[in-house]
Motif scaffolding. Structure first.
Motif, PDB file in Angstrom:
ATOM      1  N   ASN A  10       0.825  -1.213   0.000  1.00  0.00           N
ATOM      2  CA  ASN A  10       0.000   0.000   0.000  1.00  0.00           C
ATOM      3  C   ASN A  10       0.854   1.256   0.000  1.00  0.00           C
ATOM      4  N   GLU A  11       1.897   1.302   0.818  1.00  0.00           N
ATOM      5  CA  GLU A  11       2.776   2.471   0.898  1.00  0.00           C
ATOM      6  C   GLU A  11       3.475   2.740  -0.430  1.00  0.00           C
ATOM      7  N   ILE A  12       4.056   1.703  -1.004  1.00  0.00           N
ATOM      8  CA  ILE A  12       4.787   1.875  -2.265  1.00  0.00           C
ATOM      9  C   ILE A  12       3.831   2.198  -3.401  1.00  0.00           C
ATOM     10  N   SER A  13       2.675   1.575  -3.403  1.00  0.00           N
ATOM     11  CA  SER A  13       1.671   1.854  -4.427  1.00  0.00           C
ATOM     12  C   SER A  13       1.245   3.317  -4.383  1.00  0.00           C
ATOM     13  N   LEU A  14       1.010   3.840  -3.188  1.00  0.00           N
ATOM     14  CA  LEU A  14       0.622   5.247  -3.046  1.00  0.00           C
ATOM     15  C   LEU A  14       1.737   6.185  -3.491  1.00  0.00           C
ATOM     16  N   ARG A  15       2.971   5.866  -3.125  1.00  0.00           N
ATOM     17  CA  ARG A  15       4.098   6.744  -3.436  1.00  0.00           C
ATOM     18  C   ARG A  15       4.492   6.729  -4.907  1.00  0.00           C
TER      19      ARG A  15
END
Length: 93
Positions: A10-15
């Protein structure tokens, strides 16, 4: 609190703006590559982050925590992570 693979996705996808499904594939490929490299007996060095390597563990006499019975623990391999100086510096402020 522990971070899970889902949290990382989720973090990498958002960034990055990548879809979560693609991000999950990338993370799983990375983890698979790390595991395969260690199985082959090679170290992985990520400059500025740290190093994954295998450490040989000698056999030793241990104890069964339930029964207190003495047992022999066989020699084996243990994966370890050594943080880089840069990462330690960031963690320690």
């Amino acid at each position: 609190m522990n971070t899970t693979k889902r949290d990382l996705v989720n973090e990498i996808s958002l960034r990055t703006g990548l879809p979560a499904i693609e991000t999950k594939k990338i993370i799983e490929c990375f983890l698979d590559s790390v595991a395969r490299t260690l199985i082959e007996g090679n170290n992985i060095e990520l400059r500025g982050f740290g190093r994954f390597k295998i450490r040989n563990r000698n056999s030793y006499k241990g104890r069964n925590p339930r029964t207190g019975e003495q047992i022999n623990v066989e020699a084996g391999k243990k994966p370890v992570f050594e943080p880089s100086k840069e990462l330690r510096k960031v963690l320690n402020g």
